[in-house]
Write a protein that holds these residues in place. Structure first.
Motif, PDB file in Angstrom:
ATOM      1  N   ALA A   1      54.647  -9.833  45.130  1.00  0.00           N
ATOM      2  CA  ALA A   1      55.767  -9.432  44.272  1.00  0.00           C
ATOM      3  C   ALA A   1      55.617 -10.053  42.891  1.00  0.00           C
ATOM      4  CB  ALA A   1      57.093  -9.862  44.892  1.00  0.00           C
ATOM      5  N   LEU A   2      56.179  -9.368  41.915  1.00  0.00           N
ATOM      6  CA  LEU A   2      56.386  -9.917  40.580  1.00  0.00           C
ATOM      7  C   LEU A   2      57.875 -10.054  40.355  1.00  0.00           C
ATOM      8  CD1 LEU A   2      53.908  -7.693  38.506  1.00  0.00           C
ATOM      9  CD2 LEU A   2      53.539 -10.043  39.271  1.00  0.00           C
ATOM     10  N   GLU A   3      58.281 -11.142  39.746  1.00  0.00           N
ATOM     11  CA  GLU A   3      59.670 -11.265  39.332  1.00  0.00           C
ATOM     12  C   GLU A   3      59.760 -11.055  37.831  1.00  0.00           C
ATOM     13  OE1 GLU A   3      63.536 -14.271  39.263  1.00  0.00           O
ATOM     14  OE2 GLU A   3      61.701 -14.911  40.265  1.00  0.00           O
ATOM     15  N   ILE A   4      60.702 -10.221  37.414  1.00  0.00           N
ATOM     16  CA  ILE A   4      60.999 -10.019  36.007  1.00  0.00           C
ATOM     17  C   ILE A   4      62.192 -10.897  35.665  1.00  0.00           C
ATOM     18  CG2 ILE A   4      61.634  -8.376  34.217  1.00  0.00           C
ATOM     19  CD1 ILE A   4      60.441  -6.159  36.004  1.00  0.00           C
ATOM     20  N   LEU A   5      61.969 -11.883  34.815  1.00  0.00           N
ATOM     21  CA  LEU A   5      63.048 -12.778  34.427  1.00  0.00           C
ATOM     22  C   LEU A   5      63.880 -12.147  33.320  1.00  0.00           C
ATOM     23  CD1 LEU A   5      61.169 -16.206  34.359  1.00  0.00           C
ATOM     24  CD2 LEU A   5      62.584 -15.268  36.190  1.00  0.00           C
ATOM     25  N   ASN A   6      65.179 -12.417  33.367  1.00  0.00           N
ATOM     26  CA  ASN A   6      66.133 -11.776  32.477  1.00  0.00           C
ATOM     27  C   ASN A   6      67.202 -12.805  32.138  1.00  0.00           C
ATOM     28  OD1 ASN A   6      67.644  -9.782  31.113  1.00  0.00           O
ATOM     29  ND2 ASN A   6      68.730  -9.199  32.985  1.00  0.00           N
ATOM     30  N   SER A   7      67.218 -13.306  30.926  1.00  0.00           N
ATOM     31  CA  SER A   7      68.145 -14.376  30.556  1.00  0.00           C
ATOM     32  C   SER A   7      69.231 -13.851  29.630  1.00  0.00           C
ATOM     33  CB  SER A   7      67.390 -15.519  29.870  1.00  0.00           C
ATOM     34  OG  SER A   7      66.485 -16.120  30.764  1.00  0.00           O
ATOM     35  N   HIS A   8      70.476 -14.002  30.064  1.00  0.00           N
ATOM     36  CA  HIS A   8      71.615 -13.587  29.252  1.00  0.00           C
ATOM     37  C   HIS A   8      72.184 -14.734  28.430  1.00  0.00           C
ATOM     38  CE1 HIS A   8      71.659 -10.785  32.785  1.00  0.00           C
ATOM     39  NE2 HIS A   8      71.618  -9.941  31.782  1.00  0.00           N
ATOM     40  N   ILE A   9      71.579 -15.901  28.566  1.00  0.00           N
ATOM     41  CA  ILE A   9      72.006 -17.092  27.837  1.00  0.00           C
ATOM     42  C   ILE A   9      70.866 -17.518  26.921  1.00  0.00           C
ATOM     43  CG2 ILE A   9      72.716 -19.513  28.068  1.00  0.00           C
ATOM     44  CD1 ILE A   9      73.863 -18.782  30.812  1.00  0.00           C
ATOM     45  N   GLU A  10      71.196 -17.946  25.715  1.00  0.00           N
ATOM     46  CA  GLU A  10      70.149 -18.335  24.772  1.00  0.00           C
ATOM     47  C   GLU A  10      69.198 -19.350  25.410  1.00  0.00           C
ATOM     48  OE1 GLU A  10      72.233 -21.847  22.110  1.00  0.00           O
ATOM     49  OE2 GLU A  10      72.622 -19.761  21.555  1.00  0.00           O
ATOM     50  N   MET A  11      67.921 -19.262  25.057  1.00  0.00           N
ATOM     51  CA  MET A  11      66.884 -20.007  25.756  1.00  0.00           C
ATOM     52  C   MET A  11      66.837 -21.489  25.363  1.00  0.00           C
ATOM     53  SD  MET A  11      65.297 -17.797  27.753  1.00  0.00           S
ATOM     54  CE  MET A  11      63.656 -18.446  28.027  1.00  0.00           C
ATOM     55  N   GLN A  12      66.945 -21.750  24.075  1.00  0.00           N
ATOM     56  CA  GLN A  12      66.766 -23.115  23.587  1.00  0.00           C
ATOM     57  C   GLN A  12      67.848 -24.042  24.101  1.00  0.00           C
ATOM     58  OE1 GLN A  12      64.063 -23.982  21.740  1.00  0.00           O
ATOM     59  NE2 GLN A  12      64.692 -26.119  21.919  1.00  0.00           N
ATOM     60  N   GLY A  13      67.440 -25.112  24.796  1.00  0.00           N
ATOM     61  CA  GLY A  13      68.392 -26.107  25.262  1.00  0.00           C
ATOM     62  C   GLY A  13      69.032 -25.819  26.599  1.00  0.00           C
ATOM     63  N   ARG A  14      68.579 -24.757  27.303  1.00  0.00           N
ATOM     64  CA  ARG A  14      69.173 -24.432  28.602  1.00  0.00           C
ATOM     65  C   ARG A  14      69.003 -25.573  29.595  1.00  0.00           C
ATOM     66  NH1 ARG A  14      66.820 -19.510  31.412  1.00  0.00           N
ATOM     67  NH2 ARG A  14      64.957 -20.609  30.743  1.00  0.00           N
TER      68      ARG A  14
ATOM     69  N   ASP B   1      73.556 -17.955  35.282  1.00  0.00           N
ATOM     70  CA  ASP B   1      72.965 -16.683  34.876  1.00  0.00           C
ATOM     71  C   ASP B   1      72.110 -16.084  35.998  1.00  0.00           C
ATOM     72  OD1 ASP B   1      72.438 -14.610  33.106  1.00  0.00           O
ATOM     73  OD2 ASP B   1      70.729 -15.643  32.202  1.00  0.00           O
ATOM     74  N   ASN B   2      72.565 -16.264  37.244  1.00  0.00           N
ATOM     75  CA  ASN B   2      71.873 -15.729  38.430  1.00  0.00           C
ATOM     76  C   ASN B   2      70.428 -16.176  38.493  1.00  0.00           C
ATOM     77  OD1 ASN B   2      71.913 -14.276  40.878  1.00  0.00           O
ATOM     78  ND2 ASN B   2      71.003 -12.475  39.894  1.00  0.00           N
ATOM     79  N   ALA B   3      70.180 -17.434  38.082  1.00  0.00           N
ATOM     80  CA  ALA B   3      68.836 -18.017  38.119  1.00  0.00           C
ATOM     81  C   ALA B   3      67.821 -17.150  37.373  1.00  0.00           C
ATOM     82  CB  ALA B   3      68.383 -18.270  39.555  1.00  0.00           C
ATOM     83  N   ALA B   4      68.297 -16.465  36.331  1.00  0.00           N
ATOM     84  CA  ALA B   4      67.460 -15.630  35.441  1.00  0.00           C
ATOM     85  C   ALA B   4      66.816 -14.448  36.153  1.00  0.00           C
ATOM     86  CB  ALA B   4      66.388 -16.468  34.745  1.00  0.00           C
ATOM     87  N   MET B   5      67.393 -14.037  37.278  1.00  0.00           N
ATOM     88  CA  MET B   5      66.851 -12.896  38.014  1.00  0.00           C
ATOM     89  C   MET B   5      67.147 -11.594  37.287  1.00  0.00           C
ATOM     90  SD  MET B   5      65.315 -11.711  40.703  1.00  0.00           S
ATOM     91  CE  MET B   5      65.084 -10.070  41.386  1.00  0.00           C
ATOM     92  N   GLY B   6      66.080 -10.833  36.990  1.00  0.00           N
ATOM     93  CA  GLY B   6      66.253  -9.523  36.391  1.00  0.00           C
ATOM     94  C   GLY B   6      65.922  -8.410  37.359  1.00  0.00           C
ATOM     95  N   ALA B   7      64.704  -8.457  37.908  1.00  0.00           N
ATOM     96  CA  ALA B   7      64.257  -7.466  38.883  1.00  0.00           C
ATOM     97  C   ALA B   7      63.002  -7.998  39.551  1.00  0.00           C
ATOM     98  CB  ALA B   7      63.975  -6.124  38.199  1.00  0.00           C
ATOM     99  N   MET B   8      62.581  -7.315  40.615  1.00  0.00           N
ATOM    100  CA  MET B   8      61.307  -7.650  41.245  1.00  0.00           C
ATOM    101  C   MET B   8      60.529  -6.374  41.489  1.00  0.00           C
ATOM    102  SD  MET B   8      62.300  -8.667  45.144  1.00  0.00           S
ATOM    103  CE  MET B   8      63.320  -7.622  46.163  1.00  0.00           C
TER     104      MET B   8
END
Length: 261
Positions: A137-150, A158-165
């Motif tokens: 499998a490949l996981e596609i990461l999807n972040s709805h929160i700004e990246m810097q300083g997370r 943010d659902n552990a950055a889960m976008g799709a697989m």
């Protein structure tokens, strides 16, 4: 800790960001007293909103289980998120790039369960017994929160950055292969960008599933038969851009591929 009204407000904000394909400022910068348990409460509220909108739960993802991922993120403990039916993509698909924010790819194994798993004392042997098969499998990461300083609190919310697989390759029974030695080469546009071995995930990716079952028990949840579990990445996250073709070669287990348009 946050009160329930604030948890609900954050879940609403993230639900809107997912719907509108936007990002929001750091949660931890705006909620200084927010802790990991608050983050899982936000994730649970967000998941309820997705289910109320018609999404169907089909599995879970585990993140930050390997040293390479912990170093890449500066986070030192695993986390988990939920997988809905609209997040499952078949190998060879064309994926809409604008569906996601901060798009990255990870290389993983997916465990498909044919028996339920309940913590708090789940072992690797319980996981192996409960697994119908594993598949690349490949996981596609999807972040709805700004990246810097997370922090891990932002990521879990943010659902552990889960976008799709993306699922593909050859499904195998766990007694037909040494899970630790499953390896993959990750290509972006015909160039190898990353490579890794599944033992990077807690020594054996099945240990990630055991961790998940035991962690879920702390939140009054368990894993059901038929669920798909993404066991954690054994490569660093690879950034992708619009138009990129991604291909992961798992050797004897086949390959997984997708294209972002």
């Amino acid at each position: 800790m946050l009160d329930q009204s604030r948890i609900a407000a954050i879940a609403d904000e993230l639900f809107a960001a997912d719907r509108d394909r936007t990002t929001v400022p750091l949660l931890t910068a705006r909620n200084a007293d927010m802790i990991v348990e608050d983050a899982y409460a936000v994730q649970s509220e967000w998941a309820k909103r997705r289910q109320d909108a018609g999404a169907r739960l089909v599995g879970r993802k585990i993140g930050l289980t390997s040293k390479v991922m912990q170093v890449a993120t500066g986070i030192t403990e695993p986390d988990y998120g939920v997988i809905f039916d609209d997040m499952v993509i078949e190998s060879g698909a064309t994926v809409q790039f604008d569906r996601f924010s901060n798009v990255r790819i990870e290389v993983e194994l997916a465990f498909v369960l044919d028996k339920p798993l309940s913590g708090p004392n789940t072992t690797i042997f319980d996981v192996l017994d409960a697994t119908a098969y594993v598949v690349p499998a490949l996981e596609i990461l999807n972040s709805h929160i700004e990246m810097q300083g997370r922090t891990i609190v932002d990521t879990i919310s943010d659902n552990a950055a889960m976008g799709a697989m993306v699922l593909g390759g050859r499904p195998v029974k766990v007694d037909e292969v040494d899970l630790r030695w499953i390896s993959a080469l990750l290509y972006r546009n015909q160039t190898i960008e990353e490579s890794g071995v599944a033992a990077a995930v807690l020594g054996n990716p099945a240990m990630g599933v055991a961790w998940l079952a035991n962690k879920l028990a702390q939140h009054g949840q368990s894993l059901g038969a038929g669920e798909i579990i993404l066991a954690g990445s054994f490569t660093r996250p690879m950034w992708v851009e619009r138009g990129d073709t991604v291909h992961a070669d798992y050797r004897d287990l086949g390959s997984v591929t997708c294209r972002f348009e």
